[in-house]
Design a protein around this motif. Structure first.
Motif, PDB file in Angstrom:
ATOM      1  N   LEU A 117       0.946  -1.116   0.096  1.00  0.00           N
ATOM      2  CA  LEU A 117      -0.323   0.369   0.523  1.00  0.00           C
ATOM      3  C   LEU A 117       1.153   1.311  -0.041  1.00  0.00           C
ATOM      4  CD1 LEU A 117      -2.788   1.016   0.082  1.00  0.00           C
ATOM      5  CD2 LEU A 117      -2.632   1.303   2.379  1.00  0.00           C
ATOM      6  N   TRP A 118       0.984   1.914  -1.171  1.00  0.00           N
ATOM      7  CA  TRP A 118       2.238   2.911  -1.592  1.00  0.00           C
ATOM      8  C   TRP A 118       1.707   3.889  -1.001  1.00  0.00           C
ATOM      9  CZ3 TRP A 118       6.613   2.347  -0.991  1.00  0.00           C
ATOM     10  CH2 TRP A 118       7.572   0.649  -1.785  1.00  0.00           C
ATOM     11  N   SER A 119       0.364   3.812  -0.914  1.00  0.00           N
ATOM     12  CA  SER A 119      -0.074   5.083  -0.788  1.00  0.00           C
ATOM     13  C   SER A 119      -0.337   5.784   0.541  1.00  0.00           C
ATOM     14  CB  SER A 119      -1.492   6.054  -0.742  1.00  0.00           C
ATOM     15  OG  SER A 119      -2.765   4.265  -0.750  1.00  0.00           O
ATOM     16  N   ALA A 120       0.475   5.054   1.711  1.00  0.00           N
ATOM     17  CA  ALA A 120      -0.129   5.310   2.608  1.00  0.00           C
ATOM     18  C   ALA A 120       1.124   4.850   4.032  1.00  0.00           C
ATOM     19  CB  ALA A 120      -0.790   4.307   3.808  1.00  0.00           C
ATOM     20  N   PRO A 121       2.541   4.846   3.459  1.00  0.00           N
ATOM     21  CA  PRO A 121       4.305   4.521   4.275  1.00  0.00           C
ATOM     22  C   PRO A 121       3.915   5.471   5.532  1.00  0.00           C
ATOM     23  CG  PRO A 121       4.693   6.445   2.519  1.00  0.00           C
ATOM     24  CD  PRO A 121       2.637   6.275   2.155  1.00  0.00           C
ATOM     25  N   ARG A 122       3.911   4.575   6.460  1.00  0.00           N
ATOM     26  CA  ARG A 122       3.841   5.404   8.066  1.00  0.00           C
ATOM     27  C   ARG A 122       5.185   5.148   8.451  1.00  0.00           C
ATOM     28  NH1 ARG A 122       1.142   0.940  11.475  1.00  0.00           N
ATOM     29  NH2 ARG A 122       1.150   2.400  13.294  1.00  0.00           N
ATOM     30  N   LEU A 123       5.869   6.188   9.362  1.00  0.00           N
ATOM     31  CA  LEU A 123       7.211   6.299  10.480  1.00  0.00           C
ATOM     32  C   LEU A 123       6.328   6.155  11.655  1.00  0.00           C
ATOM     33  CD1 LEU A 123       9.785   7.286  10.836  1.00  0.00           C
ATOM     34  CD2 LEU A 123       8.896   9.543  10.635  1.00  0.00           C
ATOM     35  N   ILE A 124       7.212   5.271  12.569  1.00  0.00           N
ATOM     36  CA  ILE A 124       7.084   5.172  13.699  1.00  0.00           C
ATOM     37  C   ILE A 124       8.026   5.182  14.808  1.00  0.00           C
ATOM     38  CG2 ILE A 124       6.638   3.016  15.992  1.00  0.00           C
ATOM     39  CD1 ILE A 124       4.651   1.738  14.540  1.00  0.00           C
ATOM     40  N   CYS A 125       8.096   6.166  15.459  1.00  0.00           N
ATOM     41  CA  CYS A 125       8.814   6.271  16.339  1.00  0.00           C
ATOM     42  C   CYS A 125       9.005   5.948  17.783  1.00  0.00           C
ATOM     43  CB  CYS A 125       9.219   7.845  16.452  1.00  0.00           C
ATOM     44  SG  CYS A 125      10.211   8.953  14.754  1.00  0.00           S
ATOM     45  N   VAL A 126       9.810   4.874  17.920  1.00  0.00           N
ATOM     46  CA  VAL A 126       9.731   4.682  19.490  1.00  0.00           C
ATOM     47  C   VAL A 126      11.025   5.863  20.474  1.00  0.00           C
ATOM     48  CG1 VAL A 126       9.984   2.651  20.612  1.00  0.00           C
ATOM     49  CG2 VAL A 126       8.943   2.644  18.883  1.00  0.00           C
ATOM     50  N   ALA A 127      10.764   6.138  21.473  1.00  0.00           N
ATOM     51  CA  ALA A 127      11.439   6.910  23.101  1.00  0.00           C
ATOM     52  C   ALA A 127      11.360   7.464  23.237  1.00  0.00           C
ATOM     53  CB  ALA A 127      11.816   8.426  21.726  1.00  0.00           C
ATOM     54  N   GLY A 128      12.483   7.342  24.501  1.00  0.00           N
ATOM     55  CA  GLY A 128      11.922   7.425  25.913  1.00  0.00           C
ATOM     56  C   GLY A 128      10.877   8.681  26.372  1.00  0.00           C
ATOM     57  N   ASP A 129      10.393   9.709  25.364  1.00  0.00           N
ATOM     58  CA  ASP A 129       9.878  10.695  25.653  1.00  0.00           C
ATOM     59  C   ASP A 129       9.958  11.678  24.626  1.00  0.00           C
ATOM     60  OD1 ASP A 129       7.772  11.817  26.514  1.00  0.00           O
ATOM     61  OD2 ASP A 129       9.024  12.269  29.228  1.00  0.00           O
ATOM     62  N   PHE A 130       8.630  12.332  24.246  1.00  0.00           N
ATOM     63  CA  PHE A 130       8.766  13.237  23.278  1.00  0.00           C
ATOM     64  C   PHE A 130       7.853  14.881  23.711  1.00  0.00           C
ATOM     65  CE2 PHE A 130       7.753   8.984  21.457  1.00  0.00           C
ATOM     66  CZ  PHE A 130       8.889   8.991  20.064  1.00  0.00           C
ATOM     67  N   THR A 131       8.486  15.963  22.983  1.00  0.00           N
ATOM     68  CA  THR A 131       7.924  17.221  23.697  1.00  0.00           C
ATOM     69  C   THR A 131       7.186  17.710  23.084  1.00  0.00           C
ATOM     70  OG1 THR A 131       9.104  18.104  22.071  1.00  0.00           O
ATOM     71  CG2 THR A 131      10.600  18.391  23.581  1.00  0.00           C
ATOM     72  N   ARG A 132       6.425  18.935  23.492  1.00  0.00           N
ATOM     73  CA  ARG A 132       5.193  18.837  23.288  1.00  0.00           C
ATOM     74  C   ARG A 132       5.124  20.101  21.579  1.00  0.00           C
ATOM     75  NH1 ARG A 132       3.741  24.754  26.042  1.00  0.00           N
ATOM     76  NH2 ARG A 132       5.304  25.537  25.887  1.00  0.00           N
ATOM     77  N   TYR A 133       6.099  19.610  21.727  1.00  0.00           N
ATOM     78  CA  TYR A 133       7.061  20.494  20.318  1.00  0.00           C
ATOM     79  C   TYR A 133       7.241  18.984  19.132  1.00  0.00           C
ATOM     80  CZ  TYR A 133       8.365  24.134  22.729  1.00  0.00           C
ATOM     81  OH  TYR A 133       8.235  25.236  23.545  1.00  0.00           O
TER      82      TYR A 133
END
Length: 295
Positions: A117-133
């Motif tokens: 499904l080339w119309s919907a590639p995904r990025l999953i970022c797994v991290a200890g935390d993220f900022t509101r930015y």
């Protein structure tokens, strides 16, 4: 999850203090070994070397339940560059479809490679935390991005929390289309099923934050990190919905719910719902919530 408090009740009440991994590779190795269970993604490759002038290595590559390519990037703690790094790799991936298609063919076979499904590639970022930015930034991109925060609890537990989830492009759902002047009259039955499909769509999207819809030709998938519902196009008298709820934990009702474990069907999930009326939708709401909670 940073606000979650976990307690051990074996001898009194003892708080289990959350912690980060010792090194980033610990998280990556764990997720790659159990990617299908943890993220709903079939693992394809680790530390995939991209061939371009700037070079680089994609932490993990996979294929999700709907056949969409997935780039997974990991960070031990908080890293402002993880999203941009992942987007860079996604851009490379979509510009080198043959390389990814070849990888899928080698790992999963020609059929899977032909249905990417080339119309919907995904990025999953797994991290200890993220900022509101970070959470704000993903909403500004026209890409499908999931920010997933992890925490270890003791030596036996790890928790994953979706901080933000965005679908890159809006997916069409089955709606009632007005009849063009002079055009054929829409049958009331067809119009009613289209209205029911629209109500189901609204209900599933409204179950909570982070619900995204991915449209395939054969079905629409509703997901958090993983699919929790798949809705097939309306038929003349019913709408088929497949859920991740355990059929063995449900009191099956003939003509409404069916165990389709091991039976071929479009979408994912072993519990089939057959919806024909608004009353059926009301009966289905609790099952929707159970499947949502399990995703």
């Amino acid at each position: 999850m940073v606000g979650l408090k976990l307690f051990n009740l074996e001898s009194g009440v003892t708080e289990v203090v959350p912690r980060l991994a010792e090194v980033e590779a610990d998280v990556q190795n764990l997720v790659e070994a159990h990617m299908e269970v943890m993220l709903g993604v079939t693992f394809l490759a680790s530390e995939y070397v991209i061939g371009c002038c700037d070079g680089g290595r994609i932490d993990s590559l996979g294929l999700d339940e709907n056949g969409a390519p997935v780039v997974v990037e990991y960070k031990r703690g908080t890293d402002a560059g993880v999203i941009n790094q992942g987007l860079y790799y996604m851009a490379w991936l979509t510009a080198h479809k043959d390389a990814f298609r070849s990888l899928v063919r080698d790992r999963l076979g020609a059929m899977a490679a032909s249905q990417i499904l080339w119309s919907a590639p995904r990025l999953i970022c797994v991290a200890g935390d993220f900022t509101r930015y970070d959470a704000h930034a993903v909403r500004e991109h026209r890409r499908s991005i999931d920010l997933v925060r992890y925490r270890y609890y003791g030596s036996d537990h790890i928790g994953l929390e979706t901080v933000a989830s965005v679908t890159g492009s809006p997916a069409a759902s089955w709606r009632v289309r007005p009849r063009a002047a002079g055009g054929p009259r829409v049958r009331r039955r067809d119009e009613g099923m289209a209205e029911l499909a629209a109500a189901v769509d609204e209900t599933l999207i409204g179950l909570g934050e982070g619900v995204t819809r991915v449209q395939r030709k054969q079905y629409a998938a509703y997901q958090r990190l993983r699919n929790f519902a798949c809705v097939c196009p309306p038929q003349q008298t019913k709408l088929l919905v497949y859920l991740k709820a355990d059929p063995k934990a449900v009191d099956l009702v003939a003509g409404f719910t069916r165990d389709v474990t091991g039976l071929g069907h479009h979408g994912t999930g072993d519990l089939e719902l057959q919806l024909s009326t608004a009353r059926d939708l009301e009966r289905a709401r609790d099952l929707f919530r159970i499947s949502y909670a399990a995703a």
